[in-house]
Design an enzyme around this catalytic site. Structure first.
Site, mmCIF file in Angstrom:
data_model
loop_
_atom_site.group_PDB
_atom_site.id
_atom_site.type_symbol
_atom_site.label_atom_id
_atom_site.label_comp_id
_atom_site.label_asym_id
_atom_site.label_seq_id
_atom_site.Cartn_x
_atom_site.Cartn_y
_atom_site.Cartn_z
ATOM 1 N N ASN A 34 -5.189 -21.225 -3.173
ATOM 2 C CA ASN A 34 -4.010 -21.073 -2.421
ATOM 3 C C ASN A 34 -2.904 -20.146 -3.043
ATOM 4 O O ASN A 34 -1.830 -20.201 -3.047
ATOM 5 C CB ASN A 34 -3.625 -22.464 -2.370
ATOM 6 C CG ASN A 34 -3.237 -23.331 -3.712
ATOM 7 O OD1 ASN A 34 -3.463 -22.719 -4.824
ATOM 8 N ND2 ASN A 34 -2.335 -24.320 -3.697
ATOM 9 N N LYS A 71 -2.305 -16.622 -8.842
ATOM 10 C CA LYS A 71 -3.564 -16.991 -9.129
ATOM 11 C C LYS A 71 -4.689 -16.268 -9.318
ATOM 12 O O LYS A 71 -4.397 -14.907 -8.414
ATOM 13 C CB LYS A 71 -3.857 -18.349 -8.544
ATOM 14 C CG LYS A 71 -2.984 -19.687 -8.870
ATOM 15 C CD LYS A 71 -3.252 -20.642 -7.889
ATOM 16 C CE LYS A 71 -2.516 -21.823 -8.301
ATOM 17 N NZ LYS A 71 -2.704 -23.109 -7.348
ATOM 18 N N GLU A 88 6.812 -25.123 -18.605
ATOM 19 C CA GLU A 88 5.833 -24.139 -18.289
ATOM 20 C C GLU A 88 6.574 -22.518 -18.833
ATOM 21 O O GLU A 88 5.437 -21.902 -19.170
ATOM 22 C CB GLU A 88 5.737 -24.018 -16.656
ATOM 23 C CG GLU A 88 5.067 -25.226 -16.115
ATOM 24 C CD GLU A 88 4.857 -25.435 -14.687
ATOM 25 O OE1 GLU A 88 5.448 -24.367 -13.903
ATOM 26 O OE2 GLU A 88 4.519 -26.380 -14.134
ATOM 27 N N TYR A 90 -1.904 -27.703 -16.757
ATOM 28 C CA TYR A 90 -2.367 -28.631 -15.546
ATOM 29 C C TYR A 90 -2.383 -29.915 -15.961
ATOM 30 O O TYR A 90 -3.097 -31.008 -15.264
ATOM 31 C CB TYR A 90 -3.342 -28.052 -14.544
ATOM 32 C CG TYR A 90 -2.968 -27.150 -13.586
ATOM 33 C CD1 TYR A 90 -1.844 -27.420 -12.900
ATOM 34 C CD2 TYR A 90 -3.704 -25.895 -13.304
ATOM 35 C CE1 TYR A 90 -1.573 -26.372 -11.680
ATOM 36 C CE2 TYR A 90 -3.363 -24.921 -12.522
ATOM 37 C CZ TYR A 90 -2.384 -25.275 -11.478
ATOM 38 O OH TYR A 90 -1.835 -24.443 -10.521
ATOM 39 N N HIS A 120 1.235 -20.378 -7.655
ATOM 40 C CA HIS A 120 1.777 -21.492 -8.420
ATOM 41 C C HIS A 120 3.367 -21.539 -8.700
ATOM 42 O O HIS A 120 3.786 -20.350 -9.015
ATOM 43 C CB HIS A 120 0.980 -21.742 -9.908
ATOM 44 C CG HIS A 120 2.111 -22.792 -10.608
ATOM 45 N ND1 HIS A 120 1.559 -24.137 -10.538
ATOM 46 C CD2 HIS A 120 2.851 -22.579 -11.677
ATOM 47 C CE1 HIS A 120 2.518 -24.731 -11.363
ATOM 48 N NE2 HIS A 120 3.194 -23.808 -11.903
HETATM 49 O O1 CDP Z 1 0.434 -25.991 -6.625
HETATM 50 P P1 CDP Z 1 1.255 -27.298 -6.199
HETATM 51 O O2 CDP Z 1 2.099 -27.838 -7.173
HETATM 52 O O3 CDP Z 1 1.481 -27.153 -4.851
HETATM 53 O O4 CDP Z 1 0.083 -28.455 -6.127
HETATM 54 P P2 CDP Z 1 -0.313 -29.323 -7.284
HETATM 55 O O5 CDP Z 1 -0.373 -31.020 -6.672
HETATM 56 O O6 CDP Z 1 0.455 -29.390 -8.466
HETATM 57 O O7 CDP Z 1 -1.841 -29.077 -7.378
HETATM 58 C C1 CDP Z 1 -2.187 -28.056 -8.237
HETATM 59 C C2 CDP Z 1 -3.243 -27.235 -7.693
HETATM 60 O O8 CDP Z 1 -4.503 -27.990 -7.928
HETATM 61 C C3 CDP Z 1 -2.881 -26.670 -6.325
HETATM 62 O O9 CDP Z 1 -2.294 -25.674 -6.073
HETATM 63 C C4 CDP Z 1 -4.430 -26.403 -6.198
HETATM 64 O O10 CDP Z 1 -4.823 -24.985 -6.415
HETATM 65 C C5 CDP Z 1 -5.196 -27.477 -6.602
HETATM 66 N N1 CDP Z 1 -5.501 -28.680 -5.955
HETATM 67 C C6 CDP Z 1 -6.883 -28.794 -5.209
HETATM 68 O O11 CDP Z 1 -7.486 -27.857 -5.665
HETATM 69 N N2 CDP Z 1 -7.311 -29.897 -4.579
HETATM 70 C C7 CDP Z 1 -6.230 -30.935 -4.209
HETATM 71 N N3 CDP Z 1 -6.423 -32.004 -3.563
HETATM 72 C C8 CDP Z 1 -5.106 -30.609 -4.828
HETATM 73 C C9 CDP Z 1 -4.625 -29.655 -5.718
HETATM 74 MG MG MG Z 2 2.213 -28.419 -9.076
#
Ligand code: CDP
Ligand code: MG
Length: 152
Positions: A115, A12, A129, A52, A118
């Site tokens: 974080n 990212k 994707e 997303y 991805h």
């Molecule tokens: O990236 P990952 O698949 O681990 O998590 P996700 O649940 O698919 O969420 C996508 C991204 O949204 C996360 O990697 C975070 O950058 C962001 N996110 C956030 O900012 N706050 C949250 N409560 C959950 C996700």
């Molecule tokens: Mg995800």
């Protein structure tokens, strides 16, 4: 389990800015995965909203899109045994505070909204994707010279 499973991994904008691209690539290379495609790209808001789309009702969605659109993303396709699940393990938990040391997020991040990386969460989503981020001709086809030393 296929040795040719593919996953979509992205560094990212925070990871690119912080100079973590090489470190992240190395982790996948060192583990034995094969790099199939890679580009540094700023695909724009509409593309990121599509990427997303499953999260578009979440309260953090607008902030997530702004973050993802704040600079270049290093988009990659990695291939190997159990690439989707193992890729997620290499990334660490979504919330970096819950990510184990030794994972990318556990080594480099503190905030959920910064974080660093991805990774696809299922084989089906990986296919979607990869198709969203890469044209078919951008996906290389090559035999890794170490394959016989990585796979039994
Ligand atoms: O990236 P990952 O698949 O681990 O998590 P996700 O649940 O698919 O969420 C996508 C991204 O949204 C996360 O990697 C975070 O950058 C962001 N996110 C956030 O900012 N706050 C949250 N409560 C959950 C996700
Ligand atoms: Mg995800």
């Amino acid at each position: 389990m296929s040795n040719q499973e593919q996953t979509f991994i992205a560094v990212k904008p925070d990871g690119v800015q912080r100079g973590l691209v090489g470190n992240i690539i190395s982790r996948f290379e060192n583990r034995g995965f094969k790099l199939v495609a890679m580009k540094l790209t700023q695909p724009g808001q509409a593309h990121l909203e599509k990427h997303y789309e499953d999260l578009n009702t979440k309260p953090f969605f607008a902030g997530l899109i702004k973050y993802m659109n704040s600079g270049p993303v290093c988009a990659m396709v990695w291939e190997g045994k159990d690439a989707v699940k193992t890729g997620r393990t290499i990334l660490g938990a979504t919330n970096p505070l819950a990510s184990a040391p030794g994972t990318i997020r556990g080594d480099f991040a503190l905030d959920m909204g910064r974080n660093v990386c991805h990774g696809s969460d299922s084989v089906e989503n990986a296919k979607k994707e990869i198709a969203l981020w890469f044209k078919p001709e951008e996906l290389t086809q090559w035999n890794h010279h170490s394959a016989a030393w990585v796979f039994e």
